[in-house]
Design an enzyme around this catalytic site. Structure first.
Site, PDB file in Angstrom:
ATOM      1  N   CYS A 113       3.996  10.485   7.213  1.00  0.00           N
ATOM      2  CA  CYS A 113       2.821  10.903   8.002  1.00  0.00           C
ATOM      3  C   CYS A 113       2.945  10.522   9.478  1.00  0.00           C
ATOM      4  O   CYS A 113       2.164  10.984  10.304  1.00  0.00           O
ATOM      5  CB  CYS A 113       1.554  10.305   7.414  1.00  0.00           C
ATOM      6  SG  CYS A 113       1.385  10.651   5.667  1.00  0.00           S
ATOM      7  N   HIS A 258      -3.694  10.267  12.632  1.00  0.00           N
ATOM      8  CA  HIS A 258      -3.324  10.919  11.366  1.00  0.00           C
ATOM      9  C   HIS A 258      -4.593  11.000  10.524  1.00  0.00           C
ATOM     10  O   HIS A 258      -5.341  10.020  10.384  1.00  0.00           O
ATOM     11  CB  HIS A 258      -2.246  10.085  10.680  1.00  0.00           C
ATOM     12  CG  HIS A 258      -2.011  10.475   9.257  1.00  0.00           C
ATOM     13  ND1 HIS A 258      -1.865  11.786   8.874  1.00  0.00           N
ATOM     14  CD2 HIS A 258      -1.921   9.738   8.117  1.00  0.00           C
ATOM     15  CE1 HIS A 258      -1.686  11.841   7.565  1.00  0.00           C
ATOM     16  NE2 HIS A 258      -1.722  10.605   7.077  1.00  0.00           N
ATOM     17  N   ASN A 288      -5.544  15.430   3.873  1.00  0.00           N
ATOM     18  CA  ASN A 288      -4.404  14.768   4.501  1.00  0.00           C
ATOM     19  C   ASN A 288      -3.196  15.704   4.420  1.00  0.00           C
ATOM     20  O   ASN A 288      -2.672  15.946   3.338  1.00  0.00           O
ATOM     21  CB  ASN A 288      -4.145  13.454   3.747  1.00  0.00           C
ATOM     22  CG  ASN A 288      -2.965  12.678   4.282  1.00  0.00           C
ATOM     23  OD1 ASN A 288      -2.120  13.221   4.987  1.00  0.00           O
ATOM     24  ND2 ASN A 288      -2.890  11.406   3.930  1.00  0.00           N
TER      25      ASN A 288
HETATM   26  O1  UT7 Z   1      -1.090   9.591   4.555  1.00  0.00           O
HETATM   27  C1  UT7 Z   1      -0.719   8.475   3.872  1.00  0.00           C
HETATM   28  C2  UT7 Z   1      -1.664   7.434   4.026  1.00  0.00           C
HETATM   29  N1  UT7 Z   1      -2.489   7.319   2.842  1.00  0.00           N
HETATM   30  C3  UT7 Z   1      -3.676   6.814   2.979  1.00  0.00           C
HETATM   31  O2  UT7 Z   1      -4.079   6.547   4.074  1.00  0.00           O
HETATM   32  C4  UT7 Z   1      -4.496   6.495   1.765  1.00  0.00           C
HETATM   33  C5  UT7 Z   1      -5.147   5.152   1.941  1.00  0.00           C
HETATM   34  N2  UT7 Z   1      -6.005   4.798   0.828  1.00  0.00           N
HETATM   35  C6  UT7 Z   1      -7.196   5.401   0.654  1.00  0.00           C
HETATM   36  O3  UT7 Z   1      -7.590   6.292   1.387  1.00  0.00           O
HETATM   37  C7  UT7 Z   1      -8.070   4.880  -0.461  1.00  0.00           C
HETATM   38  O4  UT7 Z   1      -7.496   3.711  -0.988  1.00  0.00           O
HETATM   39  C8  UT7 Z   1      -8.280   5.898  -1.631  1.00  0.00           C
HETATM   40  C9  UT7 Z   1      -9.165   7.041  -1.143  1.00  0.00           C
HETATM   41  C10 UT7 Z   1      -6.962   6.448  -2.111  1.00  0.00           C
HETATM   42  C11 UT7 Z   1      -8.985   5.216  -2.770  1.00  0.00           C
HETATM   43  O5  UT7 Z   1     -10.229   4.703  -2.321  1.00  0.00           O
HETATM   44  P1  UT7 Z   1     -10.646   3.199  -2.689  1.00  0.00           P
HETATM   45  O6  UT7 Z   1     -12.001   3.004  -2.164  1.00  0.00           O
HETATM   46  O7  UT7 Z   1      -9.549   2.306  -2.176  1.00  0.00           O
HETATM   47  O8  UT7 Z   1     -10.695   3.236  -4.264  1.00  0.00           O
HETATM   48  P2  UT7 Z   1      -9.891   2.319  -5.283  1.00  0.00           P
HETATM   49  O9  UT7 Z   1      -8.474   2.739  -5.395  1.00  0.00           O
HETATM   50  O10 UT7 Z   1     -10.183   0.888  -4.946  1.00  0.00           O
HETATM   51  O11 UT7 Z   1     -10.632   2.671  -6.657  1.00  0.00           O
HETATM   52  C12 UT7 Z   1     -12.021   2.364  -6.864  1.00  0.00           C
HETATM   53  C13 UT7 Z   1     -12.448   2.985  -8.181  1.00  0.00           C
HETATM   54  C14 UT7 Z   1     -11.489   2.706  -9.318  1.00  0.00           C
HETATM   55  O12 UT7 Z   1     -12.263   2.544 -10.486  1.00  0.00           O
HETATM   56  P3  UT7 Z   1     -12.569   1.066 -11.061  1.00  0.00           P
HETATM   57  O13 UT7 Z   1     -11.218   0.462 -11.345  1.00  0.00           O
HETATM   58  O14 UT7 Z   1     -13.293   0.360  -9.969  1.00  0.00           O
HETATM   59  O15 UT7 Z   1     -13.392   1.351 -12.270  1.00  0.00           O
HETATM   60  C15 UT7 Z   1     -10.695   3.963  -9.443  1.00  0.00           C
HETATM   61  O16 UT7 Z   1     -10.188   4.194 -10.743  1.00  0.00           O
HETATM   62  O17 UT7 Z   1     -12.493   4.409  -8.057  1.00  0.00           O
HETATM   63  C16 UT7 Z   1     -11.714   5.004  -9.095  1.00  0.00           C
HETATM   64  N3  UT7 Z   1     -11.128   6.243  -8.564  1.00  0.00           N
HETATM   65  C17 UT7 Z   1     -11.755   7.405  -8.612  1.00  0.00           C
HETATM   66  N4  UT7 Z   1     -12.935   7.790  -9.114  1.00  0.00           N
HETATM   67  C18 UT7 Z   1     -13.288   9.087  -9.003  1.00  0.00           C
HETATM   68  C19 UT7 Z   1      -9.927   6.379  -7.936  1.00  0.00           C
HETATM   69  N5  UT7 Z   1      -9.772   7.661  -7.591  1.00  0.00           N
HETATM   70  C20 UT7 Z   1     -10.883   8.318  -7.998  1.00  0.00           C
HETATM   71  C21 UT7 Z   1     -11.307   9.665  -7.913  1.00  0.00           C
HETATM   72  N6  UT7 Z   1     -12.505  10.001  -8.421  1.00  0.00           N
HETATM   73  N7  UT7 Z   1     -10.548  10.614  -7.324  1.00  0.00           N
END
Ligand code: UT7
Length: 387
Positions: A113, A258, A288
């Site tokens: 990215c 980005h 993204n």
């Molecule tokens: O271009 C490359 C750079 N990439 C990035 O910049 C990505 C950076 N990371 C992020 O943007 C975020 O970490 C994400 C959007 C990918 C995830 O958001 P988060 O607030 O960090 O969520 P998390 O991974 O901490 O997950 C929280 C909860 C989990 O459930 P539990 O374990 O708390 O019960 C996940 O299983 O949300 C759940 N979850 C979802 N729920 C509904 C993860 N993905 C999803 C989803 N829909 N798509």
């Protein structure tokens, strides 16, 4: 010609829109979750006929149009991408052929990215050192082809598209003023996309495959850690590069980051102690698009009237590698008005470029047949086979 100015810009987004509601029918997610955690509402998906190279070509053609530069004048084409159709030929070579840019060197650049900012810096230095007079820098991706559509942690984030800029040498001070490129390979496992040949080859035998399994050829990400990394490096690299350019943060009109996640950008704005409005965002409609996200956002920012002559704009990218990079650009060239007939003539020239490319292919085949008809030993072997 020691300054490298942006004199043209263009983007291309596929027609097909995939909304959060569409995604909720594929994986266990919801519009509410995706929008509140990322700021994304929808993203574009390439059709079966579209490829990274065709998206890149369309963006480059628009950028050349705006710069009023003929493809035969282009001297360098760099495509930043993580989703090339081929390792070689490079996507850049395909774009060179589609454009009919007969005097251009062309190569792909891999920095995930951050790729567009890396490529911008390389192209600017080629101009500043006098090695070339102009260059096209493209970020292009078909991320939808490398998604695990069962992994809700990644497939909701990414989209397809391309953006391009034309850089041109000038003696007028301005253009690309400073860049900072950084990497940390120790975090490579946090965000990765294994190459096809990373899989064990069949020559290693079924037992090897049974023991080691096949590796997926889709994006794998530790979202939380990448999130933390991103908020840190955006602030540090922007500050470092702005200082290198001899400016203060108050003199920066716009930051085009980005486009990964609205929350990442909000958090970076807080660290930099500047209002989030100074960051341009279009992640809601594009998702993204990896290396394509910054040039697409730049085009949208210009379209929305967010950049005026003499503004200082900062590009900042971060992603797999880990890599991160920032560039400061003085935006001080007003593009010429191009008449409709001239624009149509340019489109027609691309059709001619494709025809010329086909003719070259046929000529190679004919020469091959005429000059290199089967060697004597091959004729004997063919005769043996017939018997
Ligand atoms: O271009 C490359 C750079 N990439 C990035 O910049 C990505 C950076 N990371 C992020 O943007 C975020 O970490 C994400 C959007 C990918 C995830 O958001 P988060 O607030 O960090 O969520 P998390 O991974 O901490 O997950 C929280 C909860 C989990 O459930 P539990 O374990 O708390 O019960 C996940 O299983 O949300 C759940 N979850 C979802 N729920 C509904 C993860 N993905 C999803 C989803 N829909 N798509």
């Amino acid at each position: 010609m020691k300054y490298a100015h942006i004199v043209g810009w263009g983007s291309f987004r596929p027609d097909k829109i995939l909304t959060n509601h569409d995604l909720a029918r594929i994986v266990d997610t919801s519009d509410e979750w995706i929008y509140s955690r990322t700021g994304i509402r929808e993203r574009r998906i390439a059709s079966e006929k579209e490829t990274t190279a065709t998206l890149a070509f369309e963006a480059a053609a628009r950028a050349l149009q705006r710069a009023d530069l003929h493809p035969s004048q282009v001297e360098l084409i760099i495509v930043a991408t993580s989703t090339p159709e081929y390792i070689f030929p490079s996507t850049a070579c395909r774009v060179q052929d589609y454009l009919g840019a007969t005097k251009a060197g062309a190569f792909d650049l891999s920095a995930a990215c951050s790729g567009f900012v890396y490529a911008l810096s390389m192209a600017a230095q080629s101009i500043q050192t006098g090695s070339v007079r102009n260059a096209i820098v493209i970020g292009a991706e078909t991320m939808s082809r490398v998604m695990d559509w069962e992994d809700r942690g990644t497939c909701i984030l990414f989209g397809d598209g391309a953006g391009a800029i034309v850089l041109k040498g000038s003696s007028v001070p301005g253009g690309v003023m400073a860049s900072t490129l950084r990497s940390d390979g120790s975090g490579g496992d946090l965000l990765s996309l294994p190459a096809v040949y990373h899989n064990p080859m069949p020559v290693l035998g079924p037992e090897y495959l049974h023991q080691n399994g096949h590796r997926k050829n889709t994006v794998d990400m530790n979202g939380r850690q990448v999130f933390r990394f991103a908020t840190q490096v955006i602030a540090s690299s922007v500050e470092e590069t702005v200082a290198k350019a001899g400016l203060t943060m108050d003199e920066v009109a716009l930051i085009v980051p980005h486009q990964a996640n609205v929350r990442i950008i909000e958090s970076a704005a807080k660290r930099l102690k500047i209002p989030v409005e100074r960051f341009y965002m279009n992640v809601d409609t594009m998702g993204n698009t990896s290396a394509a996200s910054i040039p697409i956002a730049l085009c949208d920012a210009v379209h929305d009237g967010r950049l005026r002559p003499d503004d200082n704009v900062v590009f900042v990218g971060f992603g797999g590698g880990l890599t991160w990079a920032a560039s400061v650009v003085k935006w001080n060239v007003t593009p010429p008005e191009i008449s409709l007939p001239r624009r149509e003539w340019r489109r027609a020239r691309y059709i001619l470029a494709r025809a010329r490319s086909q003719i070259k292919k046929w000529r190679r085949k004919i020469i091959d047949r005429v000059l290199f008809s089967p060697a004597p030993h091959e004729r004997m072997r063919d005769a043996d086979r017939k018997e």
